[in-house]
Design a protein around this motif. Structure first.
Motif, short mmCIF file in Angstrom:
data_model
loop_
_atom_site.label_atom_id
_atom_site.label_comp_id
_atom_site.label_asym_id
_atom_site.label_seq_id
_atom_site.Cartn_x
_atom_site.Cartn_y
_atom_site.Cartn_z
N ALA A 1 2.16 15.63 -21.54
CA ALA A 1 2.59 14.30 -21.99
C ALA A 1 4.06 14.06 -21.66
CB ALA A 1 2.35 14.17 -23.49
N ALA A 2 4.89 15.09 -21.79
CA ALA A 2 6.31 14.95 -21.45
C ALA A 2 6.49 14.66 -19.97
CB ALA A 2 7.06 16.22 -21.84
N ALA A 3 5.66 15.28 -19.13
CA ALA A 3 5.73 15.02 -17.69
C ALA A 3 5.35 13.58 -17.38
CB ALA A 3 4.81 15.99 -16.95
N VAL A 4 4.37 13.05 -18.10
CA VAL A 4 3.97 11.66 -17.91
C VAL A 4 5.11 10.73 -18.32
CG1 VAL A 4 2.37 9.84 -18.66
CG2 VAL A 4 1.52 12.15 -18.20
N GLU A 5 5.79 11.04 -19.43
CA GLU A 5 6.92 10.23 -19.87
C GLU A 5 8.05 10.25 -18.85
OE1 GLU A 5 8.23 11.29 -23.75
OE2 GLU A 5 6.31 10.84 -24.71
N ASP A 6 8.29 11.41 -18.25
CA ASP A 6 9.34 11.51 -17.23
C ASP A 6 8.99 10.65 -16.01
OD1 ASP A 6 10.84 13.21 -18.78
OD2 ASP A 6 10.11 15.05 -17.81
N LEU A 7 7.71 10.63 -15.65
CA LEU A 7 7.29 9.81 -14.52
C LEU A 7 7.45 8.32 -14.83
CD1 LEU A 7 4.12 11.84 -13.55
CD2 LEU A 7 6.02 11.36 -12.00
N ASP A 8 7.17 7.97 -16.06
CA ASP A 8 7.35 6.57 -16.48
C ASP A 8 8.82 6.18 -16.31
OD1 ASP A 8 6.69 4.07 -17.48
OD2 ASP A 8 6.90 4.70 -19.56
N LYS A 9 9.72 7.06 -16.71
CA LYS A 9 11.16 6.78 -16.56
C LYS A 9 11.55 6.73 -15.09
CE LYS A 9 12.31 9.01 -20.96
NZ LYS A 9 12.98 10.18 -21.59
N GLN A 10 10.95 7.62 -14.29
CA GLN A 10 11.25 7.66 -12.87
C GLN A 10 10.98 6.31 -12.20
OE1 GLN A 10 9.43 10.93 -10.70
NE2 GLN A 10 9.30 9.72 -8.83
N PHE A 11 9.92 5.65 -12.64
CA PHE A 11 9.57 4.36 -12.07
C PHE A 11 10.08 3.20 -12.93
CE2 PHE A 11 6.59 7.27 -10.05
CZ PHE A 11 6.75 6.91 -8.72
N GLU A 12 11.08 3.50 -13.75
CA GLU A 12 11.84 2.49 -14.47
C GLU A 12 10.97 1.58 -15.31
OE1 GLU A 12 13.79 0.75 -11.12
OE2 GLU A 12 15.47 2.15 -11.23
N GLU B 1 0.82 -1.21 0.00
CA GLU B 1 0.00 0.00 0.00
C GLU B 1 0.86 1.26 0.00
OE1 GLU B 1 -2.59 -0.36 3.34
OE2 GLU B 1 -4.03 -1.67 2.30
N GLN B 2 1.94 1.24 0.77
CA GLN B 2 2.84 2.39 0.80
C GLN B 2 3.50 2.60 -0.56
OE1 GLN B 2 5.64 2.04 4.04
NE2 GLN B 2 4.03 1.63 5.54
N ARG B 3 3.84 1.49 -1.19
CA ARG B 3 4.47 1.57 -2.51
C ARG B 3 3.49 2.15 -3.54
NH1 ARG B 3 9.14 -0.75 -3.51
NH2 ARG B 3 9.80 -1.09 -5.68
N GLN B 4 2.26 1.69 -3.47
CA GLN B 4 1.23 2.19 -4.39
C GLN B 4 0.98 3.67 -4.16
OE1 GLN B 4 -2.42 -0.11 -4.55
NE2 GLN B 4 -3.63 1.68 -5.04
N GLN B 5 0.88 4.07 -2.88
CA GLN B 5 0.60 5.48 -2.58
C GLN B 5 1.73 6.38 -3.02
OE1 GLN B 5 -2.50 6.39 -1.41
NE2 GLN B 5 -1.75 8.39 -2.11
N ALA B 6 2.97 5.88 -2.92
CA ALA B 6 4.12 6.69 -3.35
C ALA B 6 4.05 6.97 -4.85
CB ALA B 6 5.42 5.96 -3.01
N ILE B 7 3.61 5.98 -5.62
CA ILE B 7 3.46 6.17 -7.06
C ILE B 7 2.35 7.17 -7.35
CG2 ILE B 7 2.78 5.05 -9.21
CD1 ILE B 7 4.11 2.49 -8.12
N ILE B 8 1.21 6.99 -6.70
CA ILE B 8 0.07 7.89 -6.92
C ILE B 8 0.45 9.32 -6.55
CG2 ILE B 8 -2.27 8.45 -6.15
CD1 ILE B 8 -2.71 5.42 -5.78
N ASP B 9 1.10 9.49 -5.40
CA ASP B 9 1.49 10.84 -4.95
C ASP B 9 2.43 11.49 -5.96
OD1 ASP B 9 -0.05 10.55 -2.69
OD2 ASP B 9 1.64 10.07 -1.37
N ALA B 10 3.35 10.71 -6.51
CA ALA B 10 4.30 11.26 -7.48
C ALA B 10 3.57 11.78 -8.71
CB ALA B 10 5.33 10.20 -7.86
N PHE B 11 2.60 11.02 -9.20
CA PHE B 11 1.85 11.44 -10.38
C PHE B 11 1.00 12.67 -10.08
CE2 PHE B 11 3.26 7.60 -12.28
CZ PHE B 11 3.06 7.73 -13.65
N ILE B 12 0.28 12.65 -8.96
CA ILE B 12 -0.59 13.78 -8.62
C ILE B 12 0.23 15.05 -8.38
CG2 ILE B 12 -2.19 14.70 -6.91
CD1 ILE B 12 -3.32 11.91 -6.58
N ASN B 13 1.31 14.92 -7.60
CA ASN B 13 2.12 16.10 -7.27
C ASN B 13 2.77 16.71 -8.49
OD1 ASN B 13 1.46 15.77 -4.57
ND2 ASN B 13 3.32 14.62 -4.09
#
Length: 251
Positions: free
Chosen positions: A217-228, A169-181
């Motif tokens: 869209a570029a921000a979404v791509e950067d997030l994708d790279k952030q989470f490998e 759950e913590q791992r999931q929330q960290a991903i969600i928070d990163a996208f929202i923030n």
């Protein structure tokens, strides 16, 4: 004659779409009926009810997307109506929607001009993420290894289960928070939707400036790279703004 409704336009918009050759439900031609200051995109209904089949949903969406493409988004925006809306007469539309909510509908149109809805759905492999969570948590890793091959008591099974659940759950929330923030500051409004599958961990829609989609869209791509590239991202950059067209019947 029954009428299948697709969208609300402003009366002036009819000039922009009157020459569109669109087929709606049951391959019926899409027409435009003026009810000043609005106009309604509709076709003649051949059924009393329309099932939410894939074919019907695609037809409804195709009509809306065609209208959106035909109208300069910096001048006007068609307000999408819910799928399957069938009425018997225009007086019903006037009485139940256009007259009581005229001010709200005008506000919605004004708010959407120059903007677009984009949506993001995130999916992951929960087993892989759980293994990563354990590998990155030495305490949890040691505890799991110490219990391997051992007959667990009920309390031990509950305890390790709760710790694993908390870790995921913590791992999931960290991903969600990163996208929202990252993405919410780029948007005027934001809405969350329901989880549609077991592997989906996030479903969000953002109302952004039309001309900032490339930046988004570029921000979404950067997030994708952030989470490998561990996530499967479904990104839709052109959709009818359902999540930001809501009429409160109590207003």
């Amino acid at each position: 004659m029954s009428l299948y409704l697709y969208a609300i336009l402003q009366t002036d918009n009819i000039e922009l779409v009157k020459d569109l050759d669109l087929q709606g439900m049951n391959a019926q031609p899409v027409q435009f009926y003026p009810l000043p200051p609005f106009a309604i995109a509709y076709s003649e209904a051949q059924q009393d009810r329309y099932l939410a089949s894939r074919s019907n949903l695609i037809t409804h969406e195709t009509v809306l997307e065609s209208l959106m493409k035909a109208i300069d988004p910096h001048q006007a925006v068609p307000l999408p109506l819910q799928f399957g809306l069938v009425v018997d007469e225009w007086e019903e539309v006037q009485r139940d929607l256009l007259i009581p909510y005229e001010t709200k509908l005008k506000e919605l149109i004004k708010n959407l001009i120059g903007k677009r809805e984009v949506s993001i759905k995130l999916f992951w492999n929960q087993n892989e993420e759980l293994n990563l969570a354990v590998a990155e948590n030495k305490s949890l890793q040691q505890k799991r290894e110490s219990l391997m091959g051992k007959m667990l008591s009920m309390d031990e099974a509950i305890e390790i289960g709760q710790e694993l659940e908390s870790a995921i759950e913590q791992r999931q929330q960290a991903i969600i928070d990163a996208f929202i923030n990252t993405l919410q500051p780029l948007a005027h409004e934001y809405a969350e939707g329901e989880m549609l599958t077991e592997s989906m961990i996030y479903n969000g829609s953002f109302l952004i400036d039309w001309d900032r989609e490339a930046e988004f869209a570029a921000a979404v791509e950067d997030l994708d790279k952030q989470f490998e590239n561990r996530l499967r991202i479904r990104y839709n950059d052109f959709t009818a703004p359902y999540n930001f067209v809501k009429v409160d019947r109590d207003s």
